[in-house]
Design a protein around this motif. Structure first.
Motif, PDB file in Angstrom:
ATOM      1  N   GLN A 194       0.849  -1.189   0.000  1.00 32.03           N
ATOM      2  CA  GLN A 194       0.000   0.000   0.000  1.00 32.03           C
ATOM      3  C   GLN A 194       0.885   1.239   0.000  1.00 32.03           C
ATOM      4  O   GLN A 194       1.953   1.247   0.609  1.00 32.03           O
ATOM      5  N   ALA A 195       0.438   2.294  -0.675  1.00 35.01           N
ATOM      6  CA  ALA A 195       1.182   3.559  -0.692  1.00 35.01           C
ATOM      7  C   ALA A 195       0.722   4.433   0.467  1.00 35.01           C
ATOM      8  O   ALA A 195      -0.463   4.534   0.755  1.00 35.01           O
ATOM      9  N   ARG A 196       1.690   5.053   1.128  1.00 33.66           N
ATOM     10  CA  ARG A 196       1.405   6.098   2.121  1.00 33.66           C
ATOM     11  C   ARG A 196       1.849   7.408   1.482  1.00 33.66           C
ATOM     12  O   ARG A 196       3.036   7.741   1.467  1.00 33.66           O
ATOM     13  N   LEU A 197       0.913   8.138   0.909  1.00 29.81           N
ATOM     14  CA  LEU A 197       1.202   9.362   0.181  1.00 29.81           C
ATOM     15  C   LEU A 197       1.281  10.529   1.160  1.00 29.81           C
ATOM     16  O   LEU A 197       0.331  10.799   1.893  1.00 29.81           O
ATOM     17  N   ARG A 198       2.432  11.209   1.175  1.00 34.36           N
ATOM     18  CA  ARG A 198       2.648  12.340   2.084  1.00 34.36           C
ATOM     19  C   ARG A 198       3.386  13.450   1.342  1.00 34.36           C
ATOM     20  O   ARG A 198       4.211  13.205   0.480  1.00 34.36           O
ATOM     21  N   ARG A 199       3.092  14.694   1.736  1.00 31.79           N
ATOM     22  CA  ARG A 199       3.753  15.840   1.131  1.00 31.79           C
ATOM     23  C   ARG A 199       4.684  16.502   2.144  1.00 31.79           C
ATOM     24  O   ARG A 199       4.440  16.445   3.351  1.00 31.79           O
ATOM     25  N   ILE A 200       5.705  17.102   1.623  1.00 34.19           N
ATOM     26  CA  ILE A 200       6.580  17.926   2.451  1.00 34.19           C
ATOM     27  C   ILE A 200       5.939  19.304   2.482  1.00 34.19           C
ATOM     28  O   ILE A 200       5.770  19.946   1.444  1.00 34.19           O
ATOM     29  N   ASP A 201       5.528  19.728   3.647  1.00 34.10           N
ATOM     30  CA  ASP A 201       4.766  20.965   3.802  1.00 34.10           C
ATOM     31  C   ASP A 201       5.704  22.160   3.812  1.00 34.10           C
ATOM     32  O   ASP A 201       6.529  22.302   4.691  1.00 34.10           O
ATOM     33  N   ALA A 202       5.548  22.982   2.803  1.00 38.92           N
ATOM     34  CA  ALA A 202       6.319  24.226   2.759  1.00 38.92           C
ATOM     35  C   ALA A 202       5.415  25.369   2.331  1.00 38.92           C
ATOM     36  O   ALA A 202       5.827  26.279   1.638  1.00 38.92           O
ATOM     37  N   GLY A 203       4.149  25.268   2.721  1.00 40.75           N
ATOM     38  CA  GLY A 203       3.193  26.319   2.398  1.00 40.75           C
ATOM     39  C   GLY A 203       2.829  26.375   0.926  1.00 40.75           C
ATOM     40  O   GLY A 203       2.613  27.455   0.386  1.00 40.75           O
ATOM     41  N   GLU A 204       2.737  25.208   0.260  1.00 41.98           N
ATOM     42  CA  GLU A 204       2.355  25.204  -1.151  1.00 41.98           C
ATOM     43  C   GLU A 204       1.014  25.911  -1.308  1.00 41.98           C
ATOM     44  O   GLU A 204       0.161  25.833  -0.449  1.00 41.98           O
ATOM     45  N   SER A 205       0.845  26.532  -2.445  1.00 35.27           N
ATOM     46  CA  SER A 205      -0.396  27.273  -2.676  1.00 35.27           C
ATOM     47  C   SER A 205      -1.440  26.387  -3.340  1.00 35.27           C
ATOM     48  O   SER A 205      -2.110  25.602  -2.694  1.00 35.27           O
ATOM     49  N   ALA A 206      -1.582  26.465  -4.649  1.00 38.57           N
ATOM     50  CA  ALA A 206      -2.646  25.760  -5.363  1.00 38.57           C
ATOM     51  C   ALA A 206      -2.533  24.244  -5.201  1.00 38.57           C
ATOM     52  O   ALA A 206      -3.525  23.550  -5.066  1.00 38.57           O
ATOM     53  N   ALA A 207      -1.333  23.719  -5.233  1.00 41.28           N
ATOM     54  CA  ALA A 207      -1.145  22.272  -5.160  1.00 41.28           C
ATOM     55  C   ALA A 207      -1.566  21.713  -3.809  1.00 41.28           C
ATOM     56  O   ALA A 207      -1.899  20.541  -3.697  1.00 41.28           O
ATOM     57  N   ALA A 208      -1.562  22.539  -2.762  1.00 35.69           N
ATOM     58  CA  ALA A 208      -1.852  22.036  -1.417  1.00 35.69           C
ATOM     59  C   ALA A 208      -3.339  21.838  -1.153  1.00 35.69           C
ATOM     60  O   ALA A 208      -3.709  21.146  -0.218  1.00 35.69           O
ATOM     61  N   ALA A 209      -4.198  22.415  -1.980  1.00 36.32           N
ATOM     62  CA  ALA A 209      -5.636  22.356  -1.728  1.00 36.32           C
ATOM     63  C   ALA A 209      -6.161  20.929  -1.645  1.00 36.32           C
ATOM     64  O   ALA A 209      -6.983  20.618  -0.801  1.00 36.32           O
ATOM     65  N   GLU A 210      -5.675  20.055  -2.498  1.00 36.47           N
ATOM     66  CA  GLU A 210      -6.133  18.671  -2.468  1.00 36.47           C
ATOM     67  C   GLU A 210      -4.986  17.719  -2.131  1.00 36.47           C
ATOM     68  O   GLU A 210      -5.003  16.556  -2.515  1.00 36.47           O
ATOM     69  N   ALA A 211      -4.010  18.212  -1.424  1.00 35.73           N
ATOM     70  CA  ALA A 211      -2.820  17.438  -1.101  1.00 35.73           C
ATOM     71  C   ALA A 211      -3.077  16.474   0.061  1.00 35.73           C
ATOM     72  O   ALA A 211      -3.954  16.700   0.897  1.00 35.73           O
ATOM     73  N   PRO A 212      -2.296  15.399   0.126  1.00 38.96           N
ATOM     74  CA  PRO A 212      -2.384  14.473   1.258  1.00 38.96           C
ATOM     75  C   PRO A 212      -1.790  15.105   2.516  1.00 38.96           C
ATOM     76  O   PRO A 212      -1.280  16.224   2.466  1.00 38.96           O
ATOM     77  N   PRO A 213      -1.825  14.412   3.640  1.00 36.52           N
ATOM     78  CA  PRO A 213      -1.274  14.977   4.882  1.00 36.52           C
ATOM     79  C   PRO A 213       0.215  15.316   4.763  1.00 36.52           C
ATOM     80  O   PRO A 213       0.941  14.736   3.957  1.00 36.52           O
ATOM     81  N   ALA A 214       0.632  16.242   5.598  1.00 33.89           N
ATOM     82  CA  ALA A 214       2.048  16.604   5.666  1.00 33.89           C
ATOM     83  C   ALA A 214       2.842  15.446   6.271  1.00 33.89           C
ATOM     84  O   ALA A 214       2.354  14.727   7.146  1.00 33.89           O
ATOM     85  N   ALA A 215       4.055  15.275   5.790  1.00 34.56           N
ATOM     86  CA  ALA A 215       4.914  14.184   6.240  1.00 34.56           C
ATOM     87  C   ALA A 215       5.491  14.457   7.622  1.00 34.56           C
ATOM     88  O   ALA A 215       5.685  15.611   8.015  1.00 34.56           O
ATOM     89  N   ARG A 216       5.752  13.363   8.332  1.00 32.10           N
ATOM     90  CA  ARG A 216       6.494  13.396   9.592  1.00 32.10           C
ATOM     91  C   ARG A 216       7.736  12.535   9.393  1.00 32.10           C
ATOM     92  O   ARG A 216       7.717  11.595   8.594  1.00 32.10           O
ATOM     93  N   VAL A 217       8.789  12.796  10.119  1.00 31.52           N
ATOM     94  CA  VAL A 217       9.992  11.969  10.032  1.00 31.52           C
ATOM     95  C   VAL A 217       9.657  10.518  10.357  1.00 31.52           C
ATOM     96  O   VAL A 217      10.193   9.586   9.737  1.00 31.52           O
ATOM     97  N   ASP A 218       8.727  10.291  11.289  1.00 27.50           N
ATOM     98  CA  ASP A 218       8.341   8.928  11.655  1.00 27.50           C
ATOM     99  C   ASP A 218       7.746   8.147  10.492  1.00 27.50           C
ATOM    100  O   ASP A 218       7.787   6.914  10.491  1.00 27.50           O
TER     101      ASP A 218
END
Length: 194
Positions: free
Chosen positions: A33-57
């Motif tokens: 299974q894929a765990r889709l995560r984004r690196i949160d850096a305040g993305e604008s348009a792309a962040a609207a439907e983005a998956p949760p922000a990543a954690r080091v864990d």
């Protein structure tokens, strides 16, 4: 189900679109299974439907990693490097040793530094002891592509940031996710307990 972390940063959405295709490739492998995560850096348009922000864990909890970044001056984006720089605790414990990993990137132009970006993203993964997976030329799309695609990892040529992924680029993203998931499965990846 064992999970593969598909971790990315995207400013204009091209790298995010690639990540979704990588995740499809991961999930085409039975038991993965894929765990889709984004690196949160305040993305604008792309962040609207983005998956949760990543954690080091997320890195420690998954059986493998597929890391994506747009190219900036032939290198990974600053937010990706910043996130990786926070993984020293994982390096100290050896939490990522022996896990498969791969990389993908998006550039504005065909000669915008795709391969140098992919190679630079591999360096910290090697320091973590991860096993790098690329794309072999047995992938038909790698021989056909007129835009993105390298043996070092999947890539996309986005033009002004609005050019959609080509069918070959989609196929290579999915192939990369499938290869990492299949490698993790062959290495005996098991779902996390607890």
């Amino acid at each position: 189900m064992a999970e593969i972390l598909v971790l990315y940063y995207s400013r204009d959405g091209g790298t995010a679109a690639m990540a979704r295709h990588v995740a499809r490739g991961v999930e085409s492998v039975p038991g993965m299974q894929a765990r889709l995560r984004r690196i949160d850096a305040g993305e604008s348009a792309a962040a609207a439907e983005a998956p949760p922000a990543a954690r080091v864990d997320d890195l420690a909890e998954c059986a493998g990693l597929v890391l994506g970044s747009p190219t900036y001056f032939g290198n990974m984006a600053g937010p990706v490097k910043h996130f990786i720089d926070q993984t020293s605790s994982l390096w100290l414990t050896g939490a990522l040793i022996g896990k498969p990993a791969a990389v993908f990137t998006s550039t504005a132009s065909l000669h915008g530094g795709q391969e140098s970006t992919l190679l630079s993203m591999m360096i910290p993964l090697l320091h973590h002891g991860m096993l790098l997976v690329g794309l072999p030329y047995s992938e038909p799309a790698l021989l056909r592509t007129k835009s993105g695609g390298t043996p070092y990892g999947a890539s996309h040529t986005s033009g002004d940031g609005r050019q959609p992924l080509t069918e070959d680029e989609k196929a290579l993203c999915q192939a990369l996710g499938r290869r990492v998931a299949d490698t993790a499965r062959r290495l005996g990846a098991t779902p996390p307990t607890g």
